[in-house]
Every structure is written in C-alpha cells, then in structure tokens.
Design a protein around this motif. Sequence first.
Motif, short mmCIF file in Angstrom:
data_model
loop_
_atom_site.label_atom_id
_atom_site.label_comp_id
_atom_site.label_asym_id
_atom_site.label_seq_id
_atom_site.Cartn_x
_atom_site.Cartn_y
_atom_site.Cartn_z
N LEU A 1 0.83 -1.20 0.00
CA LEU A 1 0.00 0.00 0.00
C LEU A 1 0.87 1.26 0.00
O LEU A 1 0.60 2.20 -0.74
N ALA A 2 1.91 1.26 0.79
CA ALA A 2 2.79 2.43 0.85
C ALA A 2 3.44 2.70 -0.51
O ALA A 2 3.49 3.85 -0.97
N LEU A 3 3.90 1.65 -1.17
CA LEU A 3 4.53 1.82 -2.48
C LEU A 3 3.51 2.26 -3.52
O LEU A 3 3.79 3.16 -4.32
N ALA A 4 2.33 1.67 -3.51
CA ALA A 4 1.30 2.04 -4.49
C ALA A 4 0.90 3.50 -4.33
O ALA A 4 0.78 4.23 -5.32
N LYS A 5 0.70 3.94 -3.10
CA LYS A 5 0.33 5.34 -2.85
C LYS A 5 1.45 6.29 -3.26
O LYS A 5 1.21 7.33 -3.87
N ALA A 6 2.68 5.95 -2.90
CA ALA A 6 3.81 6.80 -3.24
C ALA A 6 3.99 6.89 -4.75
O ALA A 6 4.24 7.98 -5.30
N HIS A 7 3.84 5.77 -5.44
CA HIS A 7 3.97 5.78 -6.89
C HIS A 7 2.89 6.64 -7.53
O HIS A 7 3.16 7.43 -8.44
N GLN A 8 1.65 6.52 -7.05
CA GLN A 8 0.57 7.33 -7.61
C GLN A 8 0.83 8.81 -7.39
O GLN A 8 0.54 9.63 -8.25
N GLN A 9 1.40 9.16 -6.24
CA GLN A 9 1.71 10.58 -5.99
C GLN A 9 2.79 11.07 -6.94
O GLN A 9 2.71 12.19 -7.44
N VAL A 10 3.80 10.23 -7.19
CA VAL A 10 4.85 10.61 -8.15
C VAL A 10 4.25 10.83 -9.54
O VAL A 10 4.56 11.81 -10.22
N VAL A 11 3.36 9.93 -9.95
CA VAL A 11 2.70 10.08 -11.26
C VAL A 11 1.86 11.35 -11.27
O VAL A 11 1.88 12.11 -12.23
N HIS A 12 1.12 11.59 -10.21
CA HIS A 12 0.27 12.77 -10.10
C HIS A 12 1.09 14.06 -10.24
O HIS A 12 0.64 15.02 -10.88
N GLU A 13 2.29 14.07 -9.68
CA GLU A 13 3.15 15.26 -9.71
C GLU A 13 4.00 15.36 -10.97
O GLU A 13 4.62 16.39 -11.22
N SER A 14 4.05 14.31 -11.75
CA SER A 14 4.90 14.27 -12.94
C SER A 14 4.49 15.30 -13.98
O SER A 14 3.30 15.54 -14.21
N VAL A 15 5.47 15.90 -14.62
CA VAL A 15 5.16 16.86 -15.68
C VAL A 15 4.46 16.19 -16.86
O VAL A 15 3.73 16.83 -17.60
N TRP A 16 4.65 14.90 -17.01
CA TRP A 16 4.00 14.17 -18.11
C TRP A 16 2.52 13.96 -17.85
O TRP A 16 1.76 13.73 -18.78
N HIS A 17 2.11 13.97 -16.59
CA HIS A 17 0.72 13.70 -16.24
C HIS A 17 0.06 14.85 -15.49
O HIS A 17 -1.05 14.69 -15.00
N ARG A 18 0.71 15.98 -15.42
CA ARG A 18 0.18 17.09 -14.63
C ARG A 18 -1.24 17.44 -15.08
O ARG A 18 -1.50 17.67 -16.24
#
Length: 67
Positions: A12-29
């Motif tokens: 769960l910790a990894l999944a949440k952290a990964h989703q936050q990284v994707v959310h903040e990514s310039v490619w997915h902003r």
Amino acid sequence: MEDVALEDPRVLALAKAHQQVVHESVWHRGTAPTWEGLTEAEKMAALIEARDWLRAAGRIGFLAHDL
C-alpha cells in the motif's frame, strides 16, 4: 525471498507513493489523480503492480530481509 501478500503494508505504501509521483509528474500534470481519486479497480491494479515490484526487488536483493 518469500512471496509478498497484497495485505503487506509495504504494498500500500509503495502504491500510494507511486501514484503521488505520477500525479506530480510533468508528463501527467492535471491528468493523473491522487490515490484518493482512483477508482477501486484502479487501486487494486496499483496494489497488484506494487506487490509485483516488491517481489522483483526482493529477488535481486534490493530489500532488507528484516523489514
């Protein structure tokens, strides 16, 4: 390395952290939601993927065995 269960708190910790990284990514902003914005099906898919990444990391020695 033993198998990693979906219920393992690291999954769960990894999944949440990964989703936050994707959310903040310039490619997915502006297009990728935070964890809370995912559907239940998307969360389950993310958990399965995170579990698989943890299993792979364990197989090549990236994880400490006493976690």
